[in-house]
Design an enzyme around this catalytic site. Structure first.
Site, PDB file in Angstrom:
ATOM      1  N   HIS A  23      47.602  32.368  45.596  1.00  0.00           N
ATOM      2  CA  HIS A  23      47.361  33.517  45.398  1.00  0.00           C
ATOM      3  C   HIS A  23      48.144  34.532  44.536  1.00  0.00           C
ATOM      4  O   HIS A  23      48.809  35.396  45.190  1.00  0.00           O
ATOM      5  CB  HIS A  23      46.721  34.655  46.721  1.00  0.00           C
ATOM      6  N   HIS A  25      47.781  36.814  40.861  1.00  0.00           N
ATOM      7  CA  HIS A  25      47.234  37.207  39.698  1.00  0.00           C
ATOM      8  C   HIS A  25      47.960  37.314  38.577  1.00  0.00           C
ATOM      9  O   HIS A  25      49.504  37.851  38.547  1.00  0.00           O
ATOM     10  CB  HIS A  25      46.783  38.399  40.168  1.00  0.00           C
ATOM     11  N   HIS A 203      38.791  38.865  47.340  1.00  0.00           N
ATOM     12  CA  HIS A 203      39.073  39.593  48.507  1.00  0.00           C
ATOM     13  C   HIS A 203      38.406  39.664  49.586  1.00  0.00           C
ATOM     14  O   HIS A 203      37.265  40.555  48.924  1.00  0.00           O
ATOM     15  CB  HIS A 203      39.944  40.527  47.082  1.00  0.00           C
ATOM     16  N   GLU A 206      41.466  43.387  53.390  1.00  0.00           N
ATOM     17  CA  GLU A 206      43.016  43.659  52.224  1.00  0.00           C
ATOM     18  C   GLU A 206      43.242  45.792  52.759  1.00  0.00           C
ATOM     19  O   GLU A 206      43.896  45.260  53.501  1.00  0.00           O
ATOM     20  CB  GLU A 206      43.040  43.836  50.898  1.00  0.00           C
ATOM     21  N   ASP A 284      50.699  37.462  45.544  1.00  0.00           N
ATOM     22  CA  ASP A 284      49.953  38.331  44.934  1.00  0.00           C
ATOM     23  C   ASP A 284      50.328  38.767  43.454  1.00  0.00           C
ATOM     24  O   ASP A 284      49.609  38.574  42.334  1.00  0.00           O
ATOM     25  CB  ASP A 284      49.324  39.513  45.940  1.00  0.00           C
ATOM     26  N   ASP A 285      51.165  40.035  43.114  1.00  0.00           N
ATOM     27  CA  ASP A 285      51.288  39.926  41.883  1.00  0.00           C
ATOM     28  C   ASP A 285      53.051  40.554  41.888  1.00  0.00           C
ATOM     29  O   ASP A 285      53.504  41.689  42.427  1.00  0.00           O
ATOM     30  CB  ASP A 285      50.897  41.737  41.511  1.00  0.00           C
TER      31      ASP A 285
HETATM   32  N1  ADE Z   1      44.265  42.741  41.482  1.00  0.00           N
HETATM   33  C1  ADE Z   1      45.968  42.434  41.628  1.00  0.00           C
HETATM   34  N2  ADE Z   1      45.819  42.256  42.904  1.00  0.00           N
HETATM   35  C2  ADE Z   1      45.219  43.020  43.232  1.00  0.00           C
HETATM   36  C3  ADE Z   1      45.111  43.032  45.132  1.00  0.00           C
HETATM   37  N3  ADE Z   1      45.958  43.178  46.313  1.00  0.00           N
HETATM   38  N4  ADE Z   1      43.845  43.662  45.579  1.00  0.00           N
HETATM   39  C4  ADE Z   1      42.958  43.493  44.312  1.00  0.00           C
HETATM   40  N5  ADE Z   1      43.157  43.159  43.505  1.00  0.00           N
HETATM   41  C5  ADE Z   1      44.092  43.032  42.826  1.00  0.00           C
HETATM   42 ZN    ZN Z   2      45.465  39.509  44.791  1.00  0.00          ZN
END
Ligand code: ADE
Ligand code: ZN
Length: 352
Positions: A23, A25, A203, A206, A284-285
């Site tokens: 996971h 992005h 997703h 969350e 994630d990011d």
């Molecule tokens: N796009 C990038 N990060 C995300 C996240 N945590 N939840 C939903 N969309 C995303």
């Molecule tokens: Zn994500």
């Protein structure tokens, strides 16, 4: 009674153990320095004076407050080489974290909406993946994500645009603003993807309710759930996730920064693992949330007091939940066992 590792030994083990990242992005791996370098290269105007001003805007209250800045950052990506450079930087970092396999999300609609050709996006990411496999031995695959705040018709158009490059991605996902955009909004496009033999993830849970996780499983028929931490509100769902061993790709630092949990000490990952769910740890990011995968492991373990047995289970789950063949999984699991023996943590293998 297994002996406990010291904090320093546990940290060394967490860093060293072979793991899969499921996971990430890729647009969320764009560091501010690279955003500014690409802005200059492509003559894109940014609404921030410099790297420090951009970084100081990274104070999020929820998912949407993050997404607004994340899409602004992605606006510097115009050419195939930009996508290549972004993915190469992430993969170099993943290799140093002992990620042996990465399944990388990308958001083509963020780019095609600005006139970037689909082929520039996919070919840049794909070339970086192949070069990194050749140069560094990391295995990687791409997962195309549909933006759920847009319509299903736009997702269907996006899929059609990607079809000439069908052999360059292994699956599809669903991301962006969750609340108000339930999985069933994308039932038809996911059915098309299933017929094409693509892997399916989404997703769900969350920020959204357990109902979104049920719908991702039953309507979209996903193989893994991204995040899924809200499942804990629904005992029947928890039992199903445990019984069917459906992987959850959990992202602790993301959940902390987007205020899904007040702090890491209150994250529910240890309880979900204890309940027998197939939980994994991911970033994630990472450029926005303060750390790559190893920082997610280290900070979560420091905050919750988990030990080597949980580390083994989480690394094993990540390899098991990946979309690769059984022979490669077995080879990585042997490397995992060797790593735990090397670190004097063989008790964790027996416990796991
Ligand atoms: N796009 C990038 N990060 C995300 C996240 N945590 N939840 C939903 N969309 C995303
Ligand atoms: Zn994500």
């Amino acid at each position: 009674m297994p002996h406990a590792l010291t904090d320093a030994s546990l940290t060394a083990l967490l860093r060293d153990m072979p793991k899969a990242e499921l996971h990430i992005h890729i647009e969320g791996s764009l560091e501010p320095e690279l955003i500014f370098a690409l802005a200059q290269r492509n003559q894109v105007e940014l609404p921030y004076a410099d790297v420090e001003a951009l970084r100081s805007a990274y104070a999020f209250t929820d998912l949407q407050s993050f997404l607004d800045i994340y899409y602004a950052g992605a606006s510097v990506l115009l050419h195939e080489q930009d996508f290549y450079d972004m993915a190469r930087a992430y993969l170099a970092r993943a290799v140093s974290d002992h990620v042996v396999h990465a399944e990388i999300f990308f958001d083509p609609q963020t780019h095609t909406a600005r006139g970037v050709p689909m082929a520039s996006v996919i070919n840049g990411l794909y070339r970086a993946s192949r070069d990194s496999e050749r140069d560094w031995g990391i295995s990687c695959a791409l997962i195309l994500c549909f933006l759920r705040h847009l319509s299903e018709e736009e997702a269907i158009t996006t899929l059609a645009q990607a079809m000439p490059l069908r052999d360059r991605f292994i699956g599809v996902g669903l991301d962006s603003s969750e609340l108000g955009h339930p999985p069933e909004k994308f039932a038809r496009v996911f059915a098309q993807c299933r017929d094409l033999g693509l892997h399916l993830v989404a997703h769900a849970g969350e920020e959204g309710p357990p109902a979104y996780i049920w719908s991702a499983l039953d309507t979209l028929q996903v193989e893994r759930v991204d995040h899924g931490v809200q499942a804990q509100q629904d005992e029947a769902l928890m039992q199903r996730l445990a019984r069917e061993q459906i992987a959850l790709t959990v992202c602790p630092l993301s959940n902390q920064k987007l205020q899904v949990f007040p702090d890491l000490a209150q994250h529910n990952l240890p309880q979900m693992l204890e309940a027998g769910l197939m939980v994994t740890v991911n970033s994630d990011d990472p450029a926005y949330f303060g750390g790559y995968i190893n920082e997610n492991f280290e900070q979560l373990f420091a905050a919750t007091g988990m030990g080597a047995a949980q580390a083994y289970q989480l690394a094993r789950n990540s390899l098991q939940a990946s979309f690769v063949g059984e022979a490669r999984k077995r080879a990585w699991m042997e490397q995992l066992d060797e790593c735990f023996v090397r670190h004097g943590a063989e008790d964790a293998i027996a416990a796991g």
